[in-house]
Design a protein around this motif. Structure first.
Motif, PDB file in Angstrom:
ATOM      1  N   ARG A   1      34.366  39.512   8.911  1.00  0.00           N
ATOM      2  CA  ARG A   1      35.536  39.467   9.790  1.00  0.00           C
ATOM      3  C   ARG A   1      35.640  38.101  10.460  1.00  0.00           C
ATOM      4  N   MET A   2      36.854  37.733  10.790  1.00  0.00           N
ATOM      5  CA  MET A   2      37.084  36.453  11.441  1.00  0.00           C
ATOM      6  C   MET A   2      36.372  36.400  12.793  1.00  0.00           C
TER       7      MET A   2
ATOM      8  N   TRP B   1      42.756  29.972  21.312  1.00  0.00           N
ATOM      9  CA  TRP B   1      42.862  31.247  20.613  1.00  0.00           C
ATOM     10  C   TRP B   1      43.032  31.012  19.120  1.00  0.00           C
ATOM     11  N   ILE B   2      42.753  32.068  18.376  1.00  0.00           N
ATOM     12  CA  ILE B   2      42.914  32.040  16.912  1.00  0.00           C
ATOM     13  C   ILE B   2      43.417  33.413  16.481  1.00  0.00           C
ATOM     14  N   THR B   3      44.326  33.415  15.539  1.00  0.00           N
ATOM     15  CA  THR B   3      44.885  34.678  15.055  1.00  0.00           C
ATOM     16  C   THR B   3      45.142  34.589  13.552  1.00  0.00           C
ATOM     17  N   PRO B   4      45.042  35.712  12.842  1.00  0.00           N
ATOM     18  CA  PRO B   4      45.407  35.692  11.421  1.00  0.00           C
ATOM     19  C   PRO B   4      46.851  35.281  11.258  1.00  0.00           C
ATOM     20  N   ASP B   5      47.161  34.565  10.205  1.00  0.00           N
ATOM     21  CA  ASP B   5      48.518  34.077   9.951  1.00  0.00           C
ATOM     22  C   ASP B   5      48.939  34.537   8.568  1.00  0.00           C
ATOM     23  N   ASP B   6      49.375  35.774   8.488  1.00  0.00           N
ATOM     24  CA  ASP B   6      49.735  36.351   7.188  1.00  0.00           C
ATOM     25  C   ASP B   6      51.158  36.087   6.807  1.00  0.00           C
TER      26      ASP B   6
ATOM     27  N   VAL C   1      40.487  29.007   6.935  1.00  0.00           N
ATOM     28  CA  VAL C   1      39.068  28.818   7.205  1.00  0.00           C
ATOM     29  C   VAL C   1      38.289  29.584   6.141  1.00  0.00           C
ATOM     30  N   ASN C   2      37.087  29.111   5.834  1.00  0.00           N
ATOM     31  CA  ASN C   2      36.207  29.786   4.878  1.00  0.00           C
ATOM     32  C   ASN C   2      35.219  30.639   5.667  1.00  0.00           C
ATOM     33  N   LEU C   3      35.382  31.959   5.621  1.00  0.00           N
ATOM     34  CA  LEU C   3      34.503  32.862   6.357  1.00  0.00           C
ATOM     35  C   LEU C   3      33.077  32.839   5.825  1.00  0.00           C
ATOM     36  N   ASN C   4      32.857  32.302   4.641  1.00  0.00           N
ATOM     37  CA  ASN C   4      31.515  32.216   4.056  1.00  0.00           C
ATOM     38  C   ASN C   4      30.873  30.852   4.259  1.00  0.00           C
ATOM     39  N   SER C   5      31.363  30.053   5.166  1.00  0.00           N
ATOM     40  CA  SER C   5      30.813  28.702   5.318  1.00  0.00           C
ATOM     41  C   SER C   5      29.573  28.655   6.209  1.00  0.00           C
ATOM     42  N   GLU C   6      29.274  29.710   6.914  1.00  0.00           N
ATOM     43  CA  GLU C   6      28.056  29.768   7.729  1.00  0.00           C
ATOM     44  C   GLU C   6      26.879  30.205   6.851  1.00  0.00           C
ATOM     45  N   ALA C   7      25.671  30.097   7.381  1.00  0.00           N
ATOM     46  CA  ALA C   7      24.476  30.499   6.636  1.00  0.00           C
ATOM     47  C   ALA C   7      24.514  31.986   6.288  1.00  0.00           C
TER      48      ALA C   7
ATOM     49  N   ARG D   1      43.795  32.842   6.150  1.00  0.00           N
ATOM     50  CA  ARG D   1      44.849  32.012   6.737  1.00  0.00           C
ATOM     51  C   ARG D   1      44.931  32.337   8.224  1.00  0.00           C
ATOM     52  N   VAL D   2      44.924  31.284   9.063  1.00  0.00           N
ATOM     53  CA  VAL D   2      44.898  31.458  10.514  1.00  0.00           C
ATOM     54  C   VAL D   2      45.852  30.501  11.217  1.00  0.00           C
ATOM     55  N   ARG D   3      46.146  30.832  12.464  1.00  0.00           N
ATOM     56  CA  ARG D   3      46.797  29.916  13.406  1.00  0.00           C
ATOM     57  C   ARG D   3      45.800  29.696  14.529  1.00  0.00           C
TER      58      ARG D   3
END
Length: 87
Positions: free
Chosen positions: A46-47, A82-87, A35-41, A20-22
């Motif tokens: 880590r984000m 910017w992007i940050t975790p959104d817990d 975002v899905n951290l496993n969506s890349e090849a 979960r992110v902002r």
């Protein structure tokens, strides 16, 4: 009857590792979603790896609440301020 194409496609899919992110865009828009951290090849642990080492120029943001319903957005990484975790 077996369809070999279906088995090849399913082998390429990886488990979803959502975070979960902002995200704030250069125009000031702020999104909150996942975002899905496993969506890349190559899956990212880590984000920061996902955004810095990923080769895809776009991010798929899902489970975004907008106008009272869940939405999906495809965002160009060049427009992210910017992007940050959104817990």
């Amino acid at each position: 009857m077996s369809n070999d194409g279906d088995s090849q496609i399913s082998e390429k899919w990886q488990e979803i590792k959502s975070q979960r992110v902002r995200i704030k865009l250069t125009d000031g828009t702020i999104f909150r979603g996942k975002v899905n951290l496993n969506s890349e090849a190559v899956p990212a642990d880590r984000m920061s790896d996902f955004f810095m080492k990923g080769v895809c120029p776009f991010v798929v943001l899902f489970d975004v609440t907008a106008q009272g319903r869940n939405s999906l957005f495809i965002i160009n990484k060049n427009h992210i301020l910017w992007i940050t975790p959104d817990d």
